[in-house]
Enzyme design. Structure first.
Site, PDB file in Angstrom:
ATOM      1  CG  ASP A 396      11.743   5.792   0.027  1.00  0.00           C
ATOM      2  OD1 ASP A 396      10.795   5.419  -0.358  1.00  0.00           O
ATOM      3  OD2 ASP A 396      12.197   5.966   0.999  1.00  0.00           O
ATOM      4  CG  LEU A 397       7.315   5.858  -4.765  1.00  0.00           C
ATOM      5  CD1 LEU A 397       5.816   5.270  -5.163  1.00  0.00           C
ATOM      6  CD2 LEU A 397       7.789   6.905  -5.908  1.00  0.00           C
ATOM      7  CG  ASP A 439       7.556   3.435  -0.649  1.00  0.00           C
ATOM      8  OD1 ASP A 439       8.478   2.628  -0.172  1.00  0.00           O
ATOM      9  OD2 ASP A 439       7.297   4.643  -0.187  1.00  0.00           O
TER      10      ASP A 439
END
Length: 781
Positions: A396-397, A439
């Protein structure tokens, strides 16, 4: 010598002993000269010539030579016996009377001529259509077609001179109307009534010529057909040696037919498996050995002899069978094989492209969630069966939202593509990398020990930490948090594995972001604190207690009044236990994670159609209601049947509905989407592509789908009055839609200024807070 028996008895005797007249034997030689056996024909002509020489020399006491002990030798002995009897019984005058009697019995034309015709039998008169009295006395060349008169003039001279000529020749004779008819004519010099002449026999071969011409025409048409078809055609003999190749086969193999003739198929090309590149069996050899039709399936690849060109092909080899007599019966024999090479390079390319689109994310080129889950399921089955260990990573960014909020979706999309490339660089070729949504990314490290997987995850974290995203005059630094879970025999389902990896990722963020966390059992309790599982229970309870609620938001047409198109969009809200409204943004993530969207979308469709049927939802005639369908639901094979059943039960006309599908939803579930759209479109439903422009594949997706509307993503509309780039993008979308004859809807229209700009750009419909805020269905009257 006096005749010892009456003349009529002599003739009966002659018929019994085959022939006792020299002239009759000459006639028989001409009649039977067309026999198939060239050896018999030569012996018969020799016998006739020998008899003629005996007559001319006056050797009436001589005998013919016996050339063998076979049946023809017996015929020669019979002739000698006949000659002996002839010498004893028949006067010369009888021979002159015998010739016309035998000639009249022949179905073949018989002519005696010496420049002019001296004698003609009835068959000659019938063939030419000229009465016998007129034929006799006519110049022989007068009944010969002009094209062949020179030939026959020279032949006649040679025959009278005793020179050797061809036994037969094919010419045209003229009939009474001047039409040419084909005959096969033969002749020999004789003494007729004391003068040299030519005895000619002509057999009608018109039917044979017509048949030959028909066969030639048929072969010509077959040749033209073979040369004009697109498939390569190769024929071989029964040893597998090439005899014929058409132009398409020459192009596919890269070799001319003249060069390939006499070679086997595997001498001019190589056939290999398209995937494994292993040699395939020789189809010609197998076909000839098994005497049956064979094909190489759908994975054949043809490589030319030079190896620089290859084609995806379908190969079929069939035996060429003939009839062969054996004993009292007949059986099939294999004369060779015919091979058909069908070039399917383009079709397989399209199939590979379709497969790629169905399994890959359009924006990043990584695997999509559906394909990633399929591979994860395979890894779980392998682990349950005792195979090697695997590791699942959930990424997960960090700080991605700042990029989107500051620079818009286009900047965010560019950053996601660049980050996807960084992740791919850190994993092995055997590993799977996917974009799971937004993302979030996932990697499946196949056959990888946990220690090695942790090292790979650390490398990804470092690579993204050192990465800087530049957009115009702004620079962003982002990070990534990664959760790892080991796939083993104790692992549960795909959902369990993803949930565990997600929980581990949450722990990594909680520990300070930019970290790697390996899942442990206590992480599940942390996830509970996070609220995910509580949402699962709340959503299940809401479905059971019917606490979901429909809202509507108007869609206004900027075109003429009464135009077809959506009038309202039906939206979903949730009431909590205290009756307060909850927006979808709060619960949709949990609904997707726990695969509750198919249940929720079914509730929406069922409730909306019931409201339309009951008159609770009313819109102008010819306008439609818009309903949103999630990606999970579109991937549910039973959902299409559910919608059709609801339409049947409620009686709502299909043309009153417009289904909105996001680009991501369609691309992730391409096969289901095409079937869903195709069936309902055929019934009359309409479709809109939602969030258009938010993904890289927007224009390609629009071209390949049957859409009635495109809905411009709200990120292009918000703040439009101050953004020249977004104005240019919307203008391009409108122009494209006009080309494809698709109407355009702009959402998130929140001010009069934006509405004015949108109207000038040619947008057909608008929706947003500047038009109307969403309101509960219960308040609509």
């Amino acid at each position: 010598m006096p005749c010892r028996v009456p003349m009529d008895q002599c003739f009966m005797q002659i018929a019994q002993i085959i022939s006792i007249s020299i002239a009759a034997l000459a006639l028989l030689a001409l009649v039977f000269v067309g026999l198939r056996s060239s050896r018999i024909r030569r012996r018969l002509v020799r016998l006739t010539s020998e008899l003629e020489r005996m007559v001319r020399a006056g050797h009436t006491d001589a005998n013919v030579a016996v050339t063998g002990e076979d049946e023809f030798g017996q015929l020669e002995r019979s002739v000698n016996r006949a000659l002996a009897q002839l010498r004893e019984q028949i006067p010369d005058a009888a021979i002159q009377e015998l010739f016309p009697k035998l000639a009249e019995t022949s179905q073949t034309m018989v002519l005696v001529h010496a420049n002019r015709i001296i004698y003609a039998n009835s068959s000659a008169a019938r063939f030419t259509g000229i009465h016998r009295d007129k034929l006799v006395g006519m110049p022989f060349l007068e009944i010969v077609h002009p094209e062949y008169r020179d030939l026959m003039r020279e032949r006649f001279k040679d025959q009278l001179a005793g020179r050797k000529v061809a036994e037969t020749c094919e010419i045209k004779l003229l009939d009474s109307e001047g039409s040419g008819k084909w005959v096969e004519i033969s002749g020999t010099q004789i003494d007729f009534q004391g003068k040299p002449a030519v005895l000619a026999s002509a057999a009608d071969i018109s039917a044979r010529k017509r048949l030959a011409k028909g066969l030639k025409d048929l072969r010509g048409r077959a040749q033209m057909t073979l040369e004009s078809i697109g498939d390569g055609v190769i024929t071989t003999d029964n040893r597998g040696k090439i005899e014929f190749m058409n132009a398409a086969a020459e192009q596919l193999t890269g070799i001319e037919a003249s060069e390939a003739r006499g070679k086997s198929l595997n001498e001019i090309v190589s056939l290999v498996d398209e995937v494994e590149r292993k040699p395939l069996r020789d189809p010609v050899k197998a076909c000839l050995e098994q005497n049956r039709r064979l094909n190489l399936g759908r994975r054949a690849l043809l490589l030319t002899a030079t190896g620089d060109v290859e084609y995806s092909i379908e190969v079929t080899a069939s035996p060429i069978r003939g009839r062969e007599r054996r004993g009292n019966g007949a059986s099939d024999r294999v004369d060779g094989a015919v091979v058909v090479l069908h070039d399917v390079s383009e079709l397989r390319g399209l199939a590979r492209q379709d497969t790629y689109q169905a399994t890959h994310d359009a924006l990043t080129g990584l695997l999509n969630r559906r394909e990633f889950e399929r591979r994860l399921n395979d890894a779980l089955q392998d682990a349950h069966a005792g195979g090697g260990g695997h590791v699942l990573c959930y990424l997960d960014l960090d700080r991605f939202k700042a990029v989107n909020d500051t620079c818009g979706h286009m900047a965010g999309d560019n950053m996601l593509r660049e980050v996807a490339g960084l992740i791919k660089e850190q994993v092995r070729d055997s590993d799977s990398v996917a974009r799971l949504g937004g993302d979030e990314f996932g990697t499946l490290l196949s056959g990888c020990p946990l220690e090695k997987a942790t090292q790979i995850a650390d490398d990804i974290v470092d690579a993204i930490r050192n990465y800087r995203f530049v957009w115009r005059d702004k620079i962003f630094d982002v990070g990534v948090s990664i959760g790892l879970v080991e796939i083993s025999q104790e692992s549960g389902s795909v959902e369990d594995a993803l949930g565990a990896a997600d929980s581990a990722c949450y722990m990594a963020k909680r520990e300070g972001r930019g970290r790697v966390h390996v899942f442990s059992s206590r992480d599940e309790s942390v996830a509970r604190q996070r609220g995910e599982i509580q949402w699962l229970q709340r959503l299940q309870s809401a479905l059971k207690e019917n606490r979901f609620e429909l809202f509507t938001q108007s869609i206004v047409s900027l075109a003429r009044v009464g135009d077809r198109g959506p009038a309202v969009e039906i939206l979903l809200r949730l009431r909590d236990e205290g009756g307060d409204e909850i927006s979808p943004r709060s619960f949709m993530r949990a609904a997707e994670r726990y695969h509750l969207m198919p249940l929720i979308d079914r509730w929406v469709v069922r409730t909306a159609l019931a409201a339309i049927r009951n008159g609770d939802l009313r819109i102008p005639e010819h306008r439609t209601f818009s309903l949103n369908i999630s990606g999970q639901t579109l991937g549910d094979a039973q959902f299409l049947e559910f919608v059709v059943d609801c339409l049947d039960r409620t009686g709502v006309a299909p043309d009153r509905l417009c289904f909105e599908l996001t680009e991501t939803t369609v691309v992730t579930n391409l096969e289901h989407a095409q079937r869903f759209i195709g069936v309902l479109h055929g019934m009359g439903c309409m479709f809109a592509l939602d969030n258009f422009g938010s993904g890289l594949g927007s224009f390609a997706n629009l071209r390949n789908l049957e859409m009635d509307f495109l809905k411009i993503d709200g990120s292009f509309v918000r703040g439009l009055e101050n953004d020249d780039v977004n104005r240019a993008m919307i203008n391009a979308m409108v122009d494209l839609a006009r080309t494809l004859e698709i109407s355009v809807i702009a959402e998130h229209v929140e001010s009069e200024a934006v509405l004015g700009l949108i109207r000038k750009m040619g947008v057909d419909y608008v929706q947003g807070y500047g038009i109307e805020r969403p309101r509960p269905l219960a308040t609509i009257h």
